[in-house]
Design an enzyme around this catalytic site. Structure first.
Site, PDB file in Angstrom:
ATOM      1  N   LYS A 180      46.466-107.562  55.261  1.00 43.63           N
ATOM      2  CA  LYS A 180      47.732-107.082  55.021  1.00 43.63           C
ATOM      3  C   LYS A 180      48.707-107.794  56.211  1.00 43.63           C
ATOM      4  O   LYS A 180      48.722-107.613  57.194  1.00 43.63           O
ATOM      5  CB  LYS A 180      47.582-105.509  55.241  1.00 43.63           C
ATOM      6  CG  LYS A 180      48.810-104.989  54.541  1.00 43.63           C
ATOM      7  CD  LYS A 180      49.721-104.085  55.175  1.00 43.63           C
ATOM      8  CE  LYS A 180      50.746-104.203  56.470  1.00 43.63           C
ATOM      9  NZ  LYS A 180      51.809-105.167  56.149  1.00 43.63           N
ATOM     10  N   GLU A 255      45.036-107.106  69.412  1.00 43.81           N
ATOM     11  CA  GLU A 255      45.905-108.034  70.111  1.00 43.81           C
ATOM     12  C   GLU A 255      47.191-107.687  70.115  1.00 43.81           C
ATOM     13  O   GLU A 255      47.941-107.549  69.064  1.00 43.81           O
ATOM     14  CB  GLU A 255      45.645-109.427  69.729  1.00 43.81           C
ATOM     15  CG  GLU A 255      44.179-109.961  69.602  1.00 43.81           C
ATOM     16  CD  GLU A 255      43.564-110.216  70.993  1.00 43.81           C
ATOM     17  OE1 GLU A 255      44.225-110.697  71.812  1.00 43.81           O
ATOM     18  OE2 GLU A 255      42.316-110.530  70.759  1.00 43.81           O
ATOM     19  N   CYS A 289      53.348-113.775  72.088  1.00 40.18           N
ATOM     20  CA  CYS A 289      52.820-112.844  72.852  1.00 40.18           C
ATOM     21  C   CYS A 289      52.510-113.350  74.125  1.00 40.18           C
ATOM     22  O   CYS A 289      52.450-112.441  75.334  1.00 40.18           O
ATOM     23  CB  CYS A 289      51.530-112.273  72.149  1.00 40.18           C
ATOM     24  SG  CYS A 289      50.383-113.279  71.868  1.00 40.18           S
ATOM     25  N   GLU A 387      58.356-106.162  76.985  1.00 35.58           N
ATOM     26  CA  GLU A 387      58.316-107.403  75.995  1.00 35.58           C
ATOM     27  C   GLU A 387      59.716-107.462  75.156  1.00 35.58           C
ATOM     28  O   GLU A 387      60.232-106.623  74.622  1.00 35.58           O
ATOM     29  CB  GLU A 387      57.291-107.159  74.913  1.00 35.58           C
ATOM     30  CG  GLU A 387      57.020-108.599  73.947  1.00 35.58           C
ATOM     31  CD  GLU A 387      55.724-108.380  73.116  1.00 35.58           C
ATOM     32  OE1 GLU A 387      55.964-107.302  72.229  1.00 35.58           O
ATOM     33  OE2 GLU A 387      55.001-109.233  73.009  1.00 35.58           O
TER      34      GLU A 387
HETATM   35  P1  NAD Z   1      53.880-104.939  64.482  1.00 33.42           P
HETATM   36  O1  NAD Z   1      53.221-104.111  65.187  1.00 33.42           O
HETATM   37  O2  NAD Z   1      55.502-104.252  63.914  1.00 33.42           O
HETATM   38  O3  NAD Z   1      53.529-105.350  62.903  1.00 33.42           O
HETATM   39  C1  NAD Z   1      52.111-105.721  62.960  1.00 33.42           C
HETATM   40  C2  NAD Z   1      51.436-105.415  61.445  1.00 33.42           C
HETATM   41  O4  NAD Z   1      51.153-104.289  61.774  1.00 33.42           O
HETATM   42  C3  NAD Z   1      52.172-105.860  60.437  1.00 33.42           C
HETATM   43  O5  NAD Z   1      51.412-106.230  59.316  1.00 33.42           O
HETATM   44  C4  NAD Z   1      52.930-104.398  59.989  1.00 33.42           C
HETATM   45  O6  NAD Z   1      53.085-104.040  58.746  1.00 33.42           O
HETATM   46  C5  NAD Z   1      51.257-103.416  60.341  1.00 33.42           C
HETATM   47  N1  NAD Z   1      51.721-102.087  60.638  1.00 33.42           N
HETATM   48  C6  NAD Z   1      52.894-101.564  61.014  1.00 33.42           C
HETATM   49  N2  NAD Z   1      52.577-100.220  61.146  1.00 33.42           N
HETATM   50  C7  NAD Z   1      51.334 -99.895  60.932  1.00 33.42           C
HETATM   51  C8  NAD Z   1      50.621 -98.839  60.950  1.00 33.42           C
HETATM   52  N3  NAD Z   1      51.047 -97.555  61.220  1.00 33.42           N
HETATM   53  N4  NAD Z   1      49.249 -99.027  60.871  1.00 33.42           N
HETATM   54  C9  NAD Z   1      48.648-100.176  60.554  1.00 33.42           C
HETATM   55  N5  NAD Z   1      49.457-101.206  60.143  1.00 33.42           N
HETATM   56  C10 NAD Z   1      50.826-101.210  60.753  1.00 33.42           C
HETATM   57  O7  NAD Z   1      54.245-106.292  65.020  1.00 33.42           O
HETATM   58  P2  NAD Z   1      55.273-107.478  64.731  1.00 33.42           P
HETATM   59  O8  NAD Z   1      56.700-107.056  65.029  1.00 33.42           O
HETATM   60  O9  NAD Z   1      54.986-107.923  63.436  1.00 33.42           O
HETATM   61  O10 NAD Z   1      54.539-108.385  65.583  1.00 33.42           O
HETATM   62  C11 NAD Z   1      55.166-108.562  67.054  1.00 33.42           C
HETATM   63  C12 NAD Z   1      54.243-107.917  68.066  1.00 33.42           C
HETATM   64  O11 NAD Z   1      52.985-108.562  67.718  1.00 33.42           O
HETATM   65  C13 NAD Z   1      54.579-108.295  69.280  1.00 33.42           C
HETATM   66  O12 NAD Z   1      54.553-107.343  70.277  1.00 33.42           O
HETATM   67  C14 NAD Z   1      53.533-109.322  69.943  1.00 33.42           C
HETATM   68  O13 NAD Z   1      53.512-109.469  71.131  1.00 33.42           O
HETATM   69  C15 NAD Z   1      52.481-108.961  69.174  1.00 33.42           C
HETATM   70  N6  NAD Z   1      51.364-110.016  69.263  1.00 33.42           N
HETATM   71  C16 NAD Z   1      50.361-110.265  69.924  1.00 33.42           C
HETATM   72  C17 NAD Z   1      49.643-111.088  70.001  1.00 33.42           C
HETATM   73  C18 NAD Z   1      48.309-111.353  70.825  1.00 33.42           C
HETATM   74  O14 NAD Z   1      47.094-112.174  70.563  1.00 33.42           O
HETATM   75  N7  NAD Z   1      48.115-110.449  71.557  1.00 33.42           N
HETATM   76  C19 NAD Z   1      49.658-112.423  68.940  1.00 33.42           C
HETATM   77  C20 NAD Z   1      51.036-112.287  68.244  1.00 33.42           C
HETATM   78  C21 NAD Z   1      51.825-111.436  68.365  1.00 33.42           C
END
Ligand code: NAD
Length: 487
Positions: A180, A255, A289, A387
């Site tokens: 997803k 992550e 991130c 962040e």
């Molecule tokens: P997000 O948490 O909003 O969404 C990530 C994914 O989770 C999306 O596919 C979203 O649809 C899904 N999602 C949302 N609610 C959910 C739920 N209740 N259950 C399961 N899935 C759900 O994150 P984003 O805004 O897309 O990405 C940015 C974030 O990702 C930042 O905090 C960034 O630091 C982090 N990030 C971390 C890494 C790492 O390797 N540590 C790498 C890239 C991004």
């Protein structure tokens, strides 16, 4: 006016080897962040679609997991090869969808995703059991088994790299997948589904469901036929996923967010440090991130370094991501830009001084924000502690090595950190003391698929890349076989 999507036809879900409309018939508009215009629409999957994808992945598991590592390796190498042949289409999809400069999607995003498939194709051949001698009159066989159906849930900012860093090890180990992607940036995943099919990944081994995170995500994570979750995204969602998965004791690799400290000592090579500091906070428009968003500078060089940085960042090429000369593209959405501005305003309200940037840019209708540097931000400001996810650098001065370490470790995150110094002994001392899972000395974001990657504290649990990642997608089973002594 609508732009043109890089996809050849209407995007569809990919379930059990078939392309399908969402069962509810709904579609979601996908917008180019560089212009704010619609470029495509994609199916808005439902929980019924997720159920069908999980059922397909479950049905495909026995055959895929029974293949030899060598067979899976061959197929994953073919995935890498086909991605390479279609690199330009993938790069254009990431650029249109996320607003990433084409320079980087061609040079970094897609090549890095390919490397993940190549690396884990090689490791697939090494995954075998072992025999342990024990003091018992017995030999123990330790087997490694895949987990089953893995839900790969990926964020908006590096769609292909983060999909590949889950799919490649999970598939190499013999698992099947329900993927997803993020709601707003799923375009490249449709290309990936095509490549996986063309490479010979059997029907049902990879399934793609696009749609709303909260509804679909919760449903997928809680589903009894999902064995494990591989998630990259925000800390808030990661904690929710871990708690839902924890209720049924399934592993959730998470992550999560970060706000990396970049420590520059007075003995560092100043020219190299300037380049490193700028790259570390502007790369991917700060939506990274591992962004080096907190600059900690030893006081004697504070004013000099800040002066050079403030003079340099307005010259970093910013503009249309499809221009090959662009280094900084737009933020992904207006919502993200509003959040960045709120945190910049908060830093100023807390006593910080903006020495570069500080306000949104009005350009082509896109969500542009310039590189922004804020000095004198108190350590308890939200702009330091949280962040930001934009091209924003907060600057704090320190006097001693101990103070630098304390400041670096003072937030709830612990993903990336960097130490810029000419003193190797100091670098070893400081990196040992830093509570961050990924660190660099005299550089930033030097990454390789063989090197494990992941966070401390609120930056998550588990590691991607390296042999560690392959083992994440397996469990061990021990069989101890009695060997009675000769009578
Ligand atoms: P997000 O948490 O909003 O969404 C990530 C994914 O989770 C999306 O596919 C979203 O649809 C899904 N999602 C949302 N609610 C959910 C739920 N209740 N259950 C399961 N899935 C759900 O994150 P984003 O805004 O897309 O990405 C940015 C974030 O990702 C930042 O905090 C960034 O630091 C982090 N990030 C971390 C890494 C790492 O390797 N540590 C790498 C890239 C991004």
């Amino acid at each position: 006016m609508s732009g043109t999507s890089v996809l050849a036809g209407p995007a569809k879900l990919y379930i059990g080897g078939e392309w399908a409309e969402a069962s509810g018939g709904e579609r979601r508009d996908i917008v180019d962040p560089a212009t704010g215009t619609k470029i495509a629409d994609v199916p808005e999957g439902t929980t019924a679609d997720a159920d069908a994808a999980i059922a397909a992945a479950k049905a495909a598991f026995p055959e895929w997991s029974a293949k030899s590592g060598r067979e899976r390796s061959r197929i994953l190498n073919r995935v890498a090869q086909l991605m390479g042949e279609r690199l330009e289409a993938f790069a254009q999809a990431e650029t249109q969808d996320v607003g990433k400069p084409i320079l980087f999607t061609r040079m970094i995003d897609i090549p890095t995703a390919i490397e993940q498939f190549e690396y884990f194709a090689a490791l697939a051949q090494t995954l075998d059991g072992s025999v342990r001698e024990t003091p018992l009159p017995a030999l123990s066989l330790v087997r490694r088994e895949p987990l089953g159906v893995v839900a790969a849930i990926t964020p908006f900012n590096f769609p292909m790299i983060l999909a590949a860093s889950k799919l490649a090890p999970a598939l190499a180990a013999g698992n099947t997948i329900v993927h997803k992607p993020a709601e707003d940036t799923p375009l490249s995943a449709f290309l990936l589904a095509e490549v996986l099919a063309d490479a010979g990944v059997p029907s049902g081994v990879y399934n793609l469901v696009t749609g709303p995170g909260a509804e679909l995500g919760d449903h997928i994570v809680a589903h009894p036929d999902v064995a494990a979750i591989a998630f990259t995204g925000s800390t808030t969602v990661g904690k929710r996923i871990a708690s839902v998965a924890g209720a049924s004791l399934k592993p959730a690799m998470t992550e999560l967010g970060g706000n990396g400290a970049n420590i520059v000592f007075a003995d560092a090579d100043l020219d190299a440090a300037v380049t490193t500091v700028i790259n570390a906070f502007v790369y991917n428009t700060g939506q990274f991130c591992m962004s080096g968003t907190r600059l900690l500078v030893e006081r004697p060089i504070h004013d000099t370094l800040v002066g050079i940085l403030a003079g340099a960042v307005p010259h970093v090429p910013l503009g249309s991501p499809s221009d090959p000369g662009t280094v900084i593209g737009p933020l992904v959405s207006e919502r993200q830009r509003t959040r960045v501005q709120r945190l910049v305003d908060q830093a100023v309200a807390d006593g910080g001084t903006v020495v570069a940037g500080g306000a949104p840019l009005d350009l082509d209708g896109g969500y542009y924000y310039p590189p922004t540097i804020i000095t004198g931000v108190p350590n308890d400001s939200e702009a330091v502690q949280e962040e930001i996810f934009g091209p924003v650098l907060t600057v704090q001065a320190f006097d001693t090595e101990a103070e630098a370490i304390e400041l670096a470790n003072s937030t709830r995150y612990g993903l990336a950190a960097g130490v810029q110094t000419a003193d190797a002994a100091k670098a070893l001392r400081v990196t040992k003391a830093l509570k961050a899972g990924v660190q660099w000395v005299n550089g930033w974001a030097m990454l390789d698929p063989s090197v494990p990657f992941g966070g401390y504290k609120d930056s998550g649990l588990g590691r991607e890349s390296g042999p560690e990642a392959l083992l994440n997608y397996t469990r061990s089973k021990s069989v101890t076989i009695s060997v009675p002594p000769a009578s």
